[in-house]
Design an enzyme around this catalytic site. Structure first.
Site, PDB file in Angstrom:
ATOM      1  N   ARG A  47       0.816  -1.221   0.000  1.00  0.00           N
ATOM      2  CA  ARG A  47       0.000   0.000   0.000  1.00  0.00           C
ATOM      3  C   ARG A  47       0.847   1.267   0.000  1.00  0.00           C
ATOM      4  NH1 ARG A  47      -0.614  -2.078   5.206  1.00  0.00           N
ATOM      5  NH2 ARG A  47       0.165  -0.742   6.875  1.00  0.00           N
ATOM      6  N   SER A  48       2.129   1.158   0.381  1.00  0.00           N
ATOM      7  CA  SER A  48       3.013   2.334   0.378  1.00  0.00           C
ATOM      8  C   SER A  48       3.870   2.408  -0.873  1.00  0.00           C
ATOM      9  CB  SER A  48       3.919   2.319   1.613  1.00  0.00           C
ATOM     10  OG  SER A  48       3.163   2.481   2.799  1.00  0.00           O
ATOM     11  N   CYS A  60      12.086  -1.844  23.160  1.00  0.00           N
ATOM     12  CA  CYS A  60      12.539  -0.485  23.462  1.00  0.00           C
ATOM     13  C   CYS A  60      12.537  -0.158  24.949  1.00  0.00           C
ATOM     14  CB  CYS A  60      11.710   0.543  22.689  1.00  0.00           C
ATOM     15  SG  CYS A  60       9.936   0.268  22.726  1.00  0.00           S
ATOM     16  N   ARG A  79       1.173   2.115  29.743  1.00  0.00           N
ATOM     17  CA  ARG A  79       1.114   3.034  28.600  1.00  0.00           C
ATOM     18  C   ARG A  79       0.630   4.394  29.094  1.00  0.00           C
ATOM     19  NH1 ARG A  79       3.750   1.967  24.236  1.00  0.00           N
ATOM     20  NH2 ARG A  79       2.709  -0.045  23.960  1.00  0.00           N
ATOM     21  N   HIS A 102      10.206   6.600  26.526  1.00  0.00           N
ATOM     22  CA  HIS A 102       9.773   5.702  27.592  1.00  0.00           C
ATOM     23  C   HIS A 102      10.549   6.060  28.856  1.00  0.00           C
ATOM     24  CE1 HIS A 102       7.662   3.628  24.576  1.00  0.00           C
ATOM     25  NE2 HIS A 102       8.408   2.543  24.436  1.00  0.00           N
TER      26      HIS A 102
END
Length: 348
Positions: free
Chosen positions: A42-43, A131, A238, A245
């Site tokens: 799609r990109s 991460c 979250r 973070h």
């Protein structure tokens, strides 16, 4: 002697991590003609600006890796499992940002400041940790030189870009709706609205009431630090923050260490900046760590609950050191150790 200019492919070039990888490569003045931008179908055909030029994104297929030296993959596990072996067959070193290969015993899981030598035993794929794991193991590696670590307890406060660009857009949209007095749209990225909220759930719940994210921190930290018996418990949250973070960490040692020793060890560790002047309200935050390459550590203090414990707070840009920068540093490590090519012979 100048290091070789490698042909680099980025799978997921239009995503949040891919965008930062392009920024970092531009900072290094990596030539555009040595860069391939790949993404999903799609990109295909989308154009991205790079050092004053417009580069066209192509659909990632096995043939996309012909002639490539290093491929960064920042996409779904399904994409990694499909494309990484195809790239390796073509002699490409794959540095994978997803979870597909992290706990594979045949794949190094690397934070260069901690276990850079592990790149030497790769067989074509090197994995990047989660991460939240990366800044944690850097701090633990700094401290374990002071004494044996007996346990670690960590709570994370994770920005929405850890989920991706769609989660960032949802945070902005929900915030605007709430501030405008409009009815908030149903959430699509999380089980509850993230704007003006905290969610004590990152990923799905699995064993013993912990989430996949929490178990990732446990298992990845053990692998990177080479300590399969490391006692570590985490709670991942979250938060409505765009980038970076943060983590609150308690480390208990087998013997007493001083706070000054801990502070000095952290300050001297490569890739960490000590930001610890609480009397001046100076400490790591998302606002001063976003866009920075270093892991920032502060509020280092003794643990009042454990005689041999130390408590600290850290913040790190999850898109930079948590992902894209770590990938580039792994590539640098491989170049320095002359192992940028897979150790196994490429097959047709």
């Amino acid at each position: 002697m100048q290091p070789p200019v490698l042909e680099v492919a980025i799978v997921g070039a239009t995503g949040a991590v891919g965008t930062v990888a392009l920024e970092l490569l531009a900072e290094r003045e990596h030539p555009a003609e040595k860069l391939r931008l790949l993404a999903s179908k799609r990109s295909h055909g989308k154009q991205l600006e790079y050092r004053g030029q417009l580069l066209t994104v192509e659909e990632a297929t096995p043939g996309s890796f012909d002639g490539v030296d290093v491929a960064f993959i920042s996409a779904s596990s399904e994409v990694s499992l499909t494309l990484a072996p195809e790239a390796v067959k073509r002699g490409v070193l794959v540095i994978d940002d997803g979870s597909a290969y992290r706990m594979d015993s045949a794949v190094p899981l690397v934070v260069p400041e901690v276990n850079g030598s592990d790149v030497e035993w790769h067989s074509g794929i090197i994995s990047i940790p989660n991460c939240t794991t990366t800044p944690l193991v850097m701090a633990l590696a700094a401290l374990r030189g002071l004494g044996e670590i007996s346990s670690v307890t960590v709570s994370t406060y994770q920005s929405v870009t850890g989920t991706g660009a769609a989660a960032r857009a949802e945070l902005f949209d929900q915030s605007l709706e709430m501030l405008s007095g409009k009815e908030m749209s149903p959430p699509s990225q999380y089980p509850h609205p993230i704007a003006f909220n905290l969610l004590p759930q990152v990923d799905d719940f699995i064993d013993e009431g912990y989430t996949k994210e929490e178990w990732k921190m446990v298992n990845e930290s053990r692998k990177i630090l080479g300590d399969p018996d490391l006692r570590l418990a985490s709670t991942c949250v979250r938060v409505p923050v765009e980038i970076s973070h943060c983590e609150s960490v308690t480390v208990e040692f087998d013997a007493l260490i001083s706070v000054d020793e801990a502070r000095m060890a952290i300050a001297e560790f490569p890739g960490i900046a000590l930001l610890d002047r609480p009397d001046e309200s100076v400490y790591p935050m998302p606002s001063n760590s976003a866009g920075e390459n270093q892991v920032m550590v502060g509020r280092v203090r003794r643990d009042l609950a454990h005689e041999n414990g130390v408590v600290f707070w850290l913040a790190a840009d999850n898109l930079r050191k948590g992902a894209a920068l770590n990938a580039l540093q792994i590539m640098d490590e491989c170049v320095a150790r002359e192992c940028v090519r897979p150790r196994v012979a490429a097959t047709a």
